[in-house]
Write a protein that holds these residues in place. Structure first.
Motif, PDB file in Angstrom:
ATOM      1  N   THR A  26       0.717  -1.282  -0.125  1.00  0.00           N
ATOM      2  CA  THR A  26       0.031  -0.191   0.083  1.00  0.00           C
ATOM      3  C   THR A  26       0.780   1.361   0.073  1.00  0.00           C
ATOM      4  OG1 THR A  26      -1.893   0.753   1.103  1.00  0.00           O
ATOM      5  CG2 THR A  26      -0.142   0.333   2.637  1.00  0.00           C
ATOM      6  N   ARG A  68      -3.508   8.309 -12.758  1.00  0.00           N
ATOM      7  CA  ARG A  68      -4.136   7.212 -11.525  1.00  0.00           C
ATOM      8  C   ARG A  68      -3.750   7.528 -10.232  1.00  0.00           C
ATOM      9  NH1 ARG A  68      -7.199   2.749 -12.264  1.00  0.00           N
ATOM     10  NH2 ARG A  68      -7.638   1.738 -10.376  1.00  0.00           N
ATOM     11  N   SER A  72      -6.084   7.734  -7.290  1.00  0.00           N
ATOM     12  CA  SER A  72      -6.282   6.939  -6.495  1.00  0.00           C
ATOM     13  C   SER A  72      -5.756   7.515  -5.076  1.00  0.00           C
ATOM     14  CB  SER A  72      -5.038   5.801  -6.759  1.00  0.00           C
ATOM     15  OG  SER A  72      -5.615   4.886  -7.693  1.00  0.00           O
ATOM     16  N   TYR A  76      -7.517   6.963  -1.500  1.00  0.00           N
ATOM     17  CA  TYR A  76      -7.094   6.522  -0.374  1.00  0.00           C
ATOM     18  C   TYR A  76      -7.352   7.505   0.840  1.00  0.00           C
ATOM     19  CZ  TYR A  76      -4.275   2.477  -2.137  1.00  0.00           C
ATOM     20  OH  TYR A  76      -3.737   1.399  -2.618  1.00  0.00           O
TER      21      TYR A  76
END
Ligand SMILES: C=CC1=C(C)c2cc3[nH]c(cc4nc(cc5[nH]c(cc1n2)c(C)c5CCC(=O)O)C(CCC(=O)O)=C4C)c(C)c3C=C
Ligand SMILES: [Fe+2]
Ligand SMILES: [Fe+2]
Length: 368
Positions: A26, A68, A72, A76
């Protein structure tokens, strides 16, 4: 002479053993730059994207990473906690607790976590274990269903690391546990718990992470293993074929991925008049972006907008006692022939750490 020194172990004697729970990884922060660093490492893995490198380099650097990373990072940010990314927080706790659960069952092994992409990295964790004198390593991928994109990629990273090592430890690698009775039982109990609290849905959606369909055609067994998990779970829950549906989420790019896709399926269900669905994600051991944002936010919204009335997301196993007991039983089966107990070679702080993990595991119900 150093190289003639007898090793401090031999057959029958105790050797320090460690289990490494490896999850996907992550970003370090919910920011475009941190997400870009993470995606760059992740999406450059040839196990994940099989497009020829020169073409993929152009697509990745000119299209995917610039757009992205920002998109993203915003996603998150919606799931980030004070302790960090949920995937990392859960995986770290799972490793600590698994050590306690195994200790309660008489296996005094160390359990640590590593991430395939990002940190703590596999080389850093394996180096640390070597420094601490661990000479038996059991790799436990956090993926119940085998896929080349995840499980085999973990294997690559471990093997690649030891290519640089002269004295390689004894190594074992768990391939999968998609049909392990205690993993299925843990999922069943998690679902029943939710139904006791919220009632039963008209349809249970079992959503697994997707893959390009081409990978299935080339022999990746992931698709079959997802269906086996789903069938066993449905049997345990006493569901008929009409009561549940298997779907695949998280598609990326234009190519066809495993079908049916999760979001269009729940929209179609709503349009057919289904008012209440529950979604569970049995392929994820820990809640993460793909479950907390994609399923519990985006897919929920899609179902409600299409006319559905009630949507329940059933969380992953995370730190649930049943989930940890399942991981302990699965791990235990792979420790056969590796005798483990509190050894004199354990340092005082390692013994202390083992006792703390056991106390926490006991508090959560390991002894039940
Ligand atoms: C080609 C792209 C991808 C394949 C193939 C893929 C397979 C795959 N992934 C998981 C588990 C997780 N994936 C997660 C995030 C994620 N996955 C992809 C792409 C592919 N995955 C991307 C680009 C991302 C990052 C987020 C995003 O930008 O959408 C995660 C969550 C990570 C987190 O930080 O929370 C998990 C877990 C499996 C099990 C799998 C194949 C079986
Ligand atoms: Fe993924
Ligand atoms: Fe996603």
């Amino acid at each position: 002479m150093a190289f003639l020194k007898e090793p401090d172990y031999s057959h029958g004697k105790l050797v320090k053993t460690a289990v490494v729970l490896i999850n996907l990884g992550t970003p370090d922060a919910p920011t475009p730059s941190a997400v870009k660093r993470y995606l760059k490492q992740f999406l450059w893995d040839q196990r994940v994207v099989e497009i020829p490198r020169a073409i993929w380099w152009m697509i990745l650097h000119l299209i995917i990473l610039p757009f992205r990373s920002k998109k993203s990072a915003e996603k998150y940010a919606t799931i980030w906690t004070n302790e960090g990314s949920p995937l990392l927080v859960h995986t770290r706790k799972q490793a600590m607790l698994l050590k306690g659960y195994l200790g309660e069952r008489g296996h005094e092994v160390n359990v640590v976590h590593a991430m395939r992409y990002g940190s703590p990295s596999i080389p850093d964790v394996l180096n640390q274990l070597k420094t601490e004198g661990y000479d038996r390593i059991l790799i436990l991928p956090a993926y119940p269903q085998y896929s080349a994109t995840t499980t085999a990629s973990n294997f690559d990273a471990v093997a690649q690391h030891y290519q640089q090592t002269r004295n390689v430890p004894e190594l074992r690698f768990i391939k999968h546990y998609h049909d392990h009775p205690s993993y299925i039982l843990a999922l069943k109990n998690k679902i029943l718990q939710s139904w006791e609290q919220n009632g039963k849905p008209e349809k249970l959606v079992m959503s697994f992470h997707g893959l390009p369909k081409a990978f299935l055609m080339r022999g990746d067994p992931y698709h079959c293993e997802c269906y086996k998990t789903a069938r066993l779970l449905a049997e345990q829950l006493g569901l008929s074929k009409e009561d549940y549906v298997v779907t695949f989420q998280s598609r990326l790019g234009r190519a066809e991925w495993l079908q049916p896709y999760t979001e269009p399926t729940v929209q179609a269900l709503a349009k057919q008049g289904v008012k209440r669905i529950d979604v569970v994600c049995p392929g994820f051991l820990a809640d993460c972006l793909e479950t907390l944002e994609e399923i519990a936010m985006e897919v929920r919204q899609a179902f409600l907008t299409a006319g559905g009335q009630s949507f329940h997301y059933i969380p992953c196993l995370n730190e649930s006692p049943d989930g940890l007991r399942a991981l302990a039983e699965i791990t235990e089966q792979h420790l056969i022939g590796w005798p483990t107990m509190m050894t004199n070679s354990m340092k005082e702080e390692e013994k202390q750490q083992a006792l703390i993990s056991r106390a926490e595991a006991k508090r959560l119900g390991a002894a039940q």
